[in-house]
Design an enzyme around this catalytic site. Structure first.
Site, short mmCIF file in Angstrom:
data_model
loop_
_atom_site.label_atom_id
_atom_site.label_comp_id
_atom_site.label_asym_id
_atom_site.label_seq_id
_atom_site.Cartn_x
_atom_site.Cartn_y
_atom_site.Cartn_z
N HIS A 85 42.53 39.14 33.46
CA HIS A 85 43.73 40.00 33.47
C HIS A 85 44.99 39.14 33.39
CE1 HIS A 85 40.97 42.71 35.93
NE2 HIS A 85 41.35 43.50 34.95
N SER B 55 36.00 42.31 37.01
CA SER B 55 36.25 42.66 38.41
C SER B 55 34.92 42.89 39.13
CB SER B 55 37.10 43.93 38.50
OG SER B 55 38.29 43.72 37.79
#
Ligand code: PAF
Length: 281
Positions: free
Chosen positions: A37, A186
């Site tokens: 990210h 994640s």
């Protein structure tokens, strides 16, 4: 970094005269931020005047309630990571701010939602399109940044942009990997160290697989699947060669034409995806 919790705050901000002729770069996320990210955020920062990141765990894109309930959350850490990257604005909406009076966006997927992730996660891409459309409509960015790890999502968002008439450039960003080769996700936070080492073998296997243009893709898919399934904790859901633009399954390899290998693999209860692009010279 400013934190806005409502669309109205974003609208007020967008009216500011300092924004005239300024480029807004937007990175939509579901939080639990990792270096993948942050690479998107850094690129957005480099190429735009203002970088906006959203964090919203979108319930509509989870086809499995356990996956939604177990989705990692680390908001305080996310905020400090975004500050370190000099992100300008974090949009942190509640469900009602996204879906209050909004039913979703109907698009023609032209078949892109029937294959790969779409086939195994019913409704997933409709949920992604619903939230991304709404986020784009609120933020109206000039550029938005997406990782190639979610390659099918990237193609669908590009199609949605065209159909909806948004004037947004979609910037494709490379997969960021751990040193071990494991694609950052994640969901990796839910893996033990041992499981992470095992999951890293997915990339090792797909990257090093030797085959030639005359091989049958189906046989190579089966071999790769077996090699992955021989690693403890790992179980493939699919291993598929497909055409890069249409994601149609490749039934033969072609000279000068790249082919994308897409895989979905369970590591214990955690579902991981990865992909690799091969070119025959
Ligand atoms: O890729 C993701 O994290 C999500 O699908 C996205 C684009 C933020 C939409 O919820």
């Amino acid at each position: 970094m400013k934190i806005f919790r409502t669309a109205n705050k974003i609208f007020e901000f967008k009216k500011l005269s300092i924004l005239e002729n300024k480029i807004i770069g937007f990175v939509p996320t579901m939080g639990a931020l990792h270096q993948g990210h942050l690479a998107l955020v850094r690129q957005a920062k480099k190429e735009s005047d203002y970088c906006i990141v959203s964090i919203f765990v979108n319930p509509k894109q989870f086809n499995n309630i356990d996956d939604y309930n177990n989705y990692p959350k680390s908001i305080e850490k996310d905020i400090s990571l975004l500050k370190e990257c000099n992100c300008d604005i974090l949009y942190l909406p509640e469900n009602n701010d996204i879906y209050g009076n909004y039913q979703g966006y109907k698009m023609d997927f032209e078949g892109l939602d029937n294959v790969l992730e779409g086939k195994y996660r019913t409704g997933h891409f409709q949920g992604v399109v619903d939230v991304v459309y709404r986020l784009f409509d609120i933020i109206k960015p000039d550029k938005s940044y997406f990782g190639i790890k979610d390659y099918q999502q990237l193609l669908i968002i590009k199609k949605m942009i065209k159909q909806a008439g948004f004037n947004i450039e979609i910037v494709e960003c490379p997969i960021v990997r751990e040193k071990s080769g494991l694609a950052m996700s994640s969901r990796n936070m839910r893996l033990s160290e041992k499981q992470k080492n095992n999951a890293a073998k997915i990339y090792e296997i797909i990257r090093n697989k030797k085959f030639s243009i005359d091989d049958n893709p189906k046989q190579i898919e089966n071999q790769i699947s077996q090699e992955i399934n021989n690693i403890p904790d790992l179980k493939t859901e699919y291993v598929i060669f497909c055409e890069q633009d249409s994601l149609n399954q490749a039934y033969q390899f072609e000279k000068n034409n790249g082919v994308m290998l897409c895989v979905a693999v369970y590591c214990d209860k955690v579902r991981l995806i990865d992909n690799f692009f091969y070119v025959f010279k």
